[in-house]
Design an enzyme around this catalytic site. Sequence first.
Site, mmCIF file in Angstrom:
data_model
loop_
_atom_site.group_PDB
_atom_site.id
_atom_site.type_symbol
_atom_site.label_atom_id
_atom_site.label_comp_id
_atom_site.label_asym_id
_atom_site.label_seq_id
_atom_site.Cartn_x
_atom_site.Cartn_y
_atom_site.Cartn_z
ATOM 1 N N SER A 127 0.818 -1.217 0.000
ATOM 2 C CA SER A 127 0.000 0.000 0.000
ATOM 3 C C SER A 127 0.849 1.263 0.000
ATOM 4 C CB SER A 127 -0.877 -0.022 1.252
ATOM 5 O OG SER A 127 -1.348 1.269 1.532
ATOM 6 N N GLU A 129 0.165 3.676 1.659
ATOM 7 C CA GLU A 129 0.164 4.143 3.046
ATOM 8 C C GLU A 129 1.530 3.882 3.704
ATOM 9 O OE1 GLU A 129 -2.251 5.858 4.531
ATOM 10 O OE2 GLU A 129 -1.632 5.725 6.621
ATOM 11 N N TYR A 151 -1.479 0.484 10.632
ATOM 12 C CA TYR A 151 -1.774 -0.187 9.360
ATOM 13 C C TYR A 151 -0.578 -0.078 8.409
ATOM 14 C CZ TYR A 151 -3.658 -0.694 4.630
ATOM 15 O OH TYR A 151 -3.851 -1.060 3.325
HETATM 16 N N1 GDD Z 1 -12.139 7.755 6.168
HETATM 17 C C1 GDD Z 1 -12.209 9.074 6.306
HETATM 18 N N2 GDD Z 1 -13.316 9.640 6.896
HETATM 19 N N3 GDD Z 1 -11.189 9.823 5.864
HETATM 20 C C2 GDD Z 1 -11.280 11.168 5.978
HETATM 21 C C3 GDD Z 1 -12.391 11.796 6.549
HETATM 22 C C4 GDD Z 1 -13.464 10.999 7.048
HETATM 23 O O1 GDD Z 1 -14.456 11.474 7.576
HETATM 24 N N4 GDD Z 1 -12.184 13.151 6.500
HETATM 25 C C5 GDD Z 1 -10.993 13.342 5.926
HETATM 26 N N5 GDD Z 1 -10.436 12.144 5.608
HETATM 27 C C6 GDD Z 1 -9.089 11.950 5.033
HETATM 28 C C7 GDD Z 1 -8.231 10.985 5.854
HETATM 29 O O2 GDD Z 1 -7.717 11.649 7.008
HETATM 30 C C8 GDD Z 1 -7.181 10.632 4.822
HETATM 31 O O3 GDD Z 1 -6.167 11.603 4.800
HETATM 32 C C9 GDD Z 1 -7.942 10.686 3.499
HETATM 33 O O4 GDD Z 1 -9.179 11.355 3.758
HETATM 34 C C10 GDD Z 1 -8.234 9.314 2.905
HETATM 35 O O5 GDD Z 1 -8.789 8.499 3.901
HETATM 36 P P1 GDD Z 1 -9.394 7.038 3.564
HETATM 37 O O6 GDD Z 1 -10.366 7.125 2.465
HETATM 38 O O7 GDD Z 1 -9.841 6.462 4.863
HETATM 39 O O8 GDD Z 1 -8.155 6.258 2.951
HETATM 40 P P2 GDD Z 1 -6.622 6.126 3.421
HETATM 41 O O9 GDD Z 1 -5.793 6.948 2.472
HETATM 42 O O10 GDD Z 1 -6.453 6.378 4.851
HETATM 43 O O11 GDD Z 1 -6.328 4.584 3.181
HETATM 44 C C11 GDD Z 1 -6.768 3.930 1.984
HETATM 45 O O12 GDD Z 1 -5.753 3.947 1.013
HETATM 46 C C12 GDD Z 1 -4.590 3.154 1.316
HETATM 47 C C13 GDD Z 1 -3.629 3.312 0.137
HETATM 48 O O13 GDD Z 1 -2.905 4.498 0.324
HETATM 49 C C14 GDD Z 1 -7.185 2.510 2.367
HETATM 50 O O14 GDD Z 1 -7.810 1.906 1.257
HETATM 51 C C15 GDD Z 1 -5.990 1.667 2.728
HETATM 52 O O15 GDD Z 1 -6.399 0.319 2.961
HETATM 53 C C16 GDD Z 1 -5.005 1.720 1.542
HETATM 54 O O16 GDD Z 1 -3.889 0.926 1.800
#
Ligand code: GDD
Length: 326
Positions: A127, A129, A151
């Site tokens: 990932s 991440e 994670y």
């Molecule tokens: N989930 C979420 N909810 N994220 C938020 C929110 C909210 O209310 N508000 C802002 N965000 C911001 C998070 O702080 C983060 O910076 C960004 O939106 C993306 O969050 P997510 O959609 O939860 O994804 P992620 O980037 O943390 O992780 C995803 O991508 C990774 C690859 O880079 C997941 O799919 C991981 O499993 C994956 O590995």
Amino acid sequence: MKRALVTGATGQDGIYLTRLLLDKGYEVYGFVRGQSNPRIPALLDNAPGVKILKGDLTDQPSIIRAIEASQPDEVYNLGAISYVAYSWETAHLTSDVTGKGVLNVLEAIRLAEGKDSGRIRFYQASSSEMFGKVQQIPQTESTLLWPRSPYGVAKAFGHHMTINYRESYGMHASSGILFNHESPFRGQEFVTRKITSAVARISLGLQHELRLGNFDAQRDWGFAGDYVQAMWLMLQQDEPDDYVVATGEMHSVRDLLDISFARVGIDNWDRYVVQDSSFLRPAEVDQLLGDASKAQSVLGWKRETGFQELVEMMVDSDLQFYSVKG
Ligand code: GDD
């Protein structure tokens, strides 16, 4: 007929990958967790023909049995606790599933292969991440990892273990460093789907407020359907390797809001969206941007779906879903 074993088959990527493999004529086995996993019906509906094997990434004998039962040519390890925010609440469990789970699969394959190393091809879902506090822009396969969440740390363990097993035992083990990828199958806890489902509900009068964390976070968001093609291509190569899979474009959470609300004819989303500090993370990944040149040149992979098209596809799908469901 080739056979594949897919862990995490009920997740977003599991559904797309299983469908792709079935379309290519594979016999596909989905390794699925839980006594009565509520996501199995969605997998069976969307990928009819997939065979279900029960087990858990933390329970190695169940992986060994799944490999015995499926006799796979290819194993795709997509199973993980994948919600970054939740990983702070369950750091041990996330390490066991998302990190040590990879080791359990690698060892089970090594056992099954015996002296015939490289016979079973392995894909690890690494990932972006793992890049966390980014040390280089854009990020490539050789960018230093600096994970910012339990994670991310667990994924970095799995990533290095995959490389280590390849180098130590000559296994055909490849790692796809996938940047964020989304679709109508995305879980509601992730920011894209949280926004598109709320926007659909707001436009239908079913919801009046959307509470979010950091509006300024930036990600390289692509379409999951495009990304599973890259997974498959990696395992068709003579040599195993690591590949970044990304669009090379970065957008913010605000951009997601602009496009989603515009799709339903709302220009000013300020009156619906509220910042809520409970959604802020103990350590944030501010921005991620991938350089997928290696996947493009070696695998011949390219993304087909642009950012706006992706977001609009998700809003449209949620509009349809909530118009029926209410
Ligand atoms: N989930 C979420 N909810 N994220 C938020 C929110 C909210 O209310 N508000 C802002 N965000 C911001 C998070 O702080 C983060 O910076 C960004 O939106 C993306 O969050 P997510 O959609 O939860 O994804 P992620 O980037 O943390 O992780 C995803 O991508 C990774 C690859 O880079 C997941 O799919 C991981 O499993 C994956 O590995």
